[in-house]
Design a protein around this motif. Structure first.
Motif, PDB file in Angstrom:
ATOM      1  N   TRP A  86     -22.370 -17.335  46.872  1.00 30.34           N
ATOM      2  CA  TRP A  86     -23.828 -17.448  46.831  1.00 30.34           C
ATOM      3  C   TRP A  86     -24.469 -16.113  46.428  1.00 30.34           C
ATOM      4  O   TRP A  86     -25.349 -16.066  45.575  1.00 30.34           O
ATOM      5  CB  TRP A  86     -24.363 -17.902  48.197  1.00 30.34           C
ATOM      6  N   LEU A  87     -23.986 -15.014  47.046  1.00 35.26           N
ATOM      7  CA  LEU A  87     -24.550 -13.698  46.740  1.00 35.26           C
ATOM      8  C   LEU A  87     -24.302 -13.315  45.289  1.00 35.26           C
ATOM      9  O   LEU A  87     -25.185 -12.761  44.627  1.00 35.26           O
ATOM     10  CB  LEU A  87     -23.966 -12.629  47.671  1.00 35.26           C
ATOM     11  N   LEU A 105     -28.027 -10.822  53.987  1.00 38.79           N
ATOM     12  CA  LEU A 105     -27.414 -10.385  52.729  1.00 38.79           C
ATOM     13  C   LEU A 105     -28.465 -10.078  51.670  1.00 38.79           C
ATOM     14  O   LEU A 105     -28.323  -9.113  50.917  1.00 38.79           O
ATOM     15  CB  LEU A 105     -26.447 -11.448  52.207  1.00 38.79           C
ATOM     16  N   THR A 106     -29.511 -10.871  51.602  1.00 38.54           N
ATOM     17  CA  THR A 106     -30.570 -10.648  50.620  1.00 38.54           C
ATOM     18  C   THR A 106     -31.237  -9.297  50.844  1.00 38.54           C
ATOM     19  O   THR A 106     -31.486  -8.559  49.895  1.00 38.54           O
ATOM     20  CB  THR A 106     -31.620 -11.780  50.680  1.00 38.54           C
ATOM     21  N   THR A 107     -31.501  -8.965  52.092  1.00 39.48           N
ATOM     22  CA  THR A 107     -32.134  -7.681  52.401  1.00 39.48           C
ATOM     23  C   THR A 107     -31.267  -6.520  51.929  1.00 39.48           C
ATOM     24  O   THR A 107     -31.737  -5.592  51.273  1.00 39.48           O
ATOM     25  CB  THR A 107     -32.395  -7.567  53.916  1.00 39.48           C
ATOM     26  N   ILE A 108     -29.993  -6.566  52.247  1.00 42.26           N
ATOM     27  CA  ILE A 108     -29.091  -5.484  51.835  1.00 42.26           C
ATOM     28  C   ILE A 108     -28.919  -5.484  50.320  1.00 42.26           C
ATOM     29  O   ILE A 108     -28.941  -4.431  49.679  1.00 42.26           O
ATOM     30  CB  ILE A 108     -27.734  -5.616  52.549  1.00 42.26           C
ATOM     31  N   ALA A 109     -28.776  -6.665  49.726  1.00 45.11           N
ATOM     32  CA  ALA A 109     -28.584  -6.763  48.276  1.00 45.11           C
ATOM     33  C   ALA A 109     -29.804  -6.244  47.517  1.00 45.11           C
ATOM     34  O   ALA A 109     -29.659  -5.630  46.451  1.00 45.11           O
ATOM     35  CB  ALA A 109     -28.284  -8.208  47.891  1.00 45.11           C
ATOM     36  N   GLN A 110     -31.003  -6.452  48.039  1.00 43.08           N
ATOM     37  CA  GLN A 110     -32.205  -5.929  47.387  1.00 43.08           C
ATOM     38  C   GLN A 110     -32.181  -4.406  47.361  1.00 43.08           C
ATOM     39  O   GLN A 110     -32.576  -3.793  46.368  1.00 43.08           O
ATOM     40  CB  GLN A 110     -33.465  -6.435  48.093  1.00 43.08           C
ATOM     41  N   ARG A 111     -31.699  -3.803  48.425  1.00 45.78           N
ATOM     42  CA  ARG A 111     -31.580  -2.338  48.460  1.00 45.78           C
ATOM     43  C   ARG A 111     -30.526  -1.854  47.473  1.00 45.78           C
ATOM     44  O   ARG A 111     -30.724  -0.854  46.782  1.00 45.78           O
ATOM     45  CB  ARG A 111     -31.241  -1.877  49.877  1.00 45.78           C
ATOM     46  N   ARG A 168     -26.447 -12.390  39.899  1.00 44.05           N
ATOM     47  CA  ARG A 168     -26.437 -12.741  38.477  1.00 44.05           C
ATOM     48  C   ARG A 168     -27.821 -13.187  38.012  1.00 44.05           C
ATOM     49  O   ARG A 168     -28.243 -12.857  36.897  1.00 44.05           O
ATOM     50  CB  ARG A 168     -25.400 -13.827  38.199  1.00 44.05           C
ATOM     51  N   ARG A 169     -28.520 -13.939  38.855  1.00 40.03           N
ATOM     52  CA  ARG A 169     -29.889 -14.355  38.485  1.00 40.03           C
ATOM     53  C   ARG A 169     -30.809 -13.147  38.382  1.00 40.03           C
ATOM     54  O   ARG A 169     -31.639 -13.069  37.484  1.00 40.03           O
ATOM     55  CB  ARG A 169     -30.430 -15.371  39.494  1.00 40.03           C
ATOM     56  N   ARG A 170     -30.689 -12.202  39.285  1.00 38.91           N
ATOM     57  CA  ARG A 170     -31.550 -11.012  39.268  1.00 38.91           C
ATOM     58  C   ARG A 170     -31.250 -10.121  38.066  1.00 38.91           C
ATOM     59  O   ARG A 170     -32.116  -9.441  37.562  1.00 38.91           O
ATOM     60  CB  ARG A 170     -31.384 -10.180  40.542  1.00 38.91           C
ATOM     61  N   LEU A 171     -29.991 -10.130  37.637  1.00 38.48           N
ATOM     62  CA  LEU A 171     -29.566  -9.272  36.529  1.00 38.48           C
ATOM     63  C   LEU A 171     -29.466 -10.039  35.215  1.00 38.48           C
ATOM     64  O   LEU A 171     -28.896  -9.530  34.252  1.00 38.48           O
ATOM     65  CB  LEU A 171     -28.211  -8.633  36.857  1.00 38.48           C
ATOM     66  N   HIS A 220     -23.001  -6.146  35.829  1.00 40.32           N
ATOM     67  CA  HIS A 220     -22.888  -5.394  37.080  1.00 40.32           C
ATOM     68  C   HIS A 220     -22.964  -6.282  38.322  1.00 40.32           C
ATOM     69  O   HIS A 220     -22.819  -5.785  39.437  1.00 40.32           O
ATOM     70  CB  HIS A 220     -23.979  -4.329  37.161  1.00 40.32           C
ATOM     71  N   ALA A 221     -23.202  -7.565  38.154  1.00 33.37           N
ATOM     72  CA  ALA A 221     -23.401  -8.449  39.309  1.00 33.37           C
ATOM     73  C   ALA A 221     -22.209  -8.421  40.262  1.00 33.37           C
ATOM     74  O   ALA A 221     -22.390  -8.345  41.482  1.00 33.37           O
ATOM     75  CB  ALA A 221     -23.695  -9.870  38.845  1.00 33.37           C
ATOM     76  N   ASP A 222     -20.988  -8.478  39.724  1.00 27.77           N
ATOM     77  CA  ASP A 222     -19.789  -8.466  40.576  1.00 27.77           C
ATOM     78  C   ASP A 222     -19.725  -7.189  41.409  1.00 27.77           C
ATOM     79  O   ASP A 222     -19.480  -7.234  42.614  1.00 27.77           O
ATOM     80  CB  ASP A 222     -18.514  -8.582  39.738  1.00 27.77           C
ATOM     81  N   ASP A 223     -19.947  -6.059  40.746  1.00 28.57           N
ATOM     82  CA  ASP A 223     -19.883  -4.772  41.448  1.00 28.57           C
ATOM     83  C   ASP A 223     -20.962  -4.657  42.515  1.00 28.57           C
ATOM     84  O   ASP A 223     -20.709  -4.174  43.618  1.00 28.57           O
ATOM     85  CB  ASP A 223     -20.022  -3.612  40.463  1.00 28.57           C
ATOM     86  N   LEU A 224     -22.168  -5.092  42.189  1.00 26.96           N
ATOM     87  CA  LEU A 224     -23.271  -4.960  43.142  1.00 26.96           C
ATOM     88  C   LEU A 224     -23.119  -5.913  44.321  1.00 26.96           C
ATOM     89  O   LEU A 224     -23.471  -5.559  45.453  1.00 26.96           O
ATOM     90  CB  LEU A 224     -24.612  -5.160  42.437  1.00 26.96           C
ATOM     91  N   ALA A 225     -22.575  -7.089  44.087  1.00 24.62           N
ATOM     92  CA  ALA A 225     -22.290  -8.003  45.202  1.00 24.62           C
ATOM     93  C   ALA A 225     -21.243  -7.366  46.116  1.00 24.62           C
ATOM     94  O   ALA A 225     -21.373  -7.394  47.348  1.00 24.62           O
ATOM     95  CB  ALA A 225     -21.810  -9.356  44.673  1.00 24.62           C
ATOM     96  N   GLN A 226     -20.228  -6.766  45.507  1.00 22.10           N
ATOM     97  CA  GLN A 226     -19.195  -6.094  46.288  1.00 22.10           C
ATOM     98  C   GLN A 226     -19.791  -4.917  47.064  1.00 22.10           C
ATOM     99  O   GLN A 226     -19.463  -4.711  48.231  1.00 22.10           O
ATOM    100  CB  GLN A 226     -18.074  -5.616  45.354  1.00 22.10           C
ATOM    101  N   ASP A 227     -20.665  -4.141  46.417  1.00 20.79           N
ATOM    102  CA  ASP A 227     -21.312  -3.010  47.092  1.00 20.79           C
ATOM    103  C   ASP A 227     -22.109  -3.460  48.304  1.00 20.79           C
ATOM    104  O   ASP A 227     -22.209  -2.734  49.298  1.00 20.79           O
ATOM    105  CB  ASP A 227     -22.232  -2.265  46.125  1.00 20.79           C
TER     106      ASP A 227
END
Length: 167
Positions: free
Chosen positions: A21-22, A63-69, A27-30, A35-42
């Motif tokens: 899901w993340l 997860l959304t809160t952390i992913a936005q950061r 991927r939608r945001r980007l 970079h979606a794979d790397d940022l999800a992993q981060d």
């Protein structure tokens, strides 16, 4: 069960239940960016690096809160890299630093940006007007509509935030 194992088990569950899901969210945001794979992993790495155990009621909101950061940091890094490359591109060829020095310069800029990020906007602005634009205290005070004493205090505060102690 030791707290560290409890945390990893919780993160393992969070990862297995919500990674897909993340990844789609990133991927939608980007716009399907590479970079979606790397940022999800981060995002999950950030959770693992937290010293306290996590109790999550709403995993996707968490997860959304952390992913936005993570995403904001990604965009900030891109902006800094772009500005750095433009600066290097404007230099005469004889003045361009070596690739190693370029990399060190970029990492230093990223670290300074990270350190300044925690400061109030007016403090950052005073510091940047001083360091990048070369304005004096009086000009900064006029620009920000504060006293010269306040400008001095802002610049000292930002300078302390950016200080890199020697190892």
């Amino acid at each position: 069960m030791p707290p560290a194992q409890s945390l990893h088990r919780t993160v393992d569950d969070l990862y297995s239940d919500h990674h897909g899901w993340l990844l789609g969210w990133m991927r939608r945001r980007l716009n399907g960016g590479a970079h979606a794979d790397d940022l999800a992993q981060d995002t999950f790495v950030r959770i693992l690096s937290k010293p306290d155990a996590i109790a999550i009621r709403e995993p996707r909101a968490f997860l959304t809160t952390i992913a936005q950061r993570v995403l904001a940091n990604h965009y900030r890094r891109q902006d800094i890299e772009r500005a750095w490359l433009e600066t290097l591109g404007a230099l005469p060829e004889s003045s361009v630093p070596s690739p190693e020095m370029q990399a060190m310069g970029l990492e230093t800029l990223l670290e300074i940006a990270r350190r300044l990020d925690g400061l109030p906007r007016v403090v950052r602005r005073a510091f940047l007007l001083s360091q990048l634009d070369g304005l004096g205290h009086a000009a900064i005070a006029e620009e920000l509509r504060v006293s010269i004493t306040t400008v001095k205090r802002y610049i000292v505060r930002a300078g302390q935030q950016c200080y890199f102690p020697e190892d």
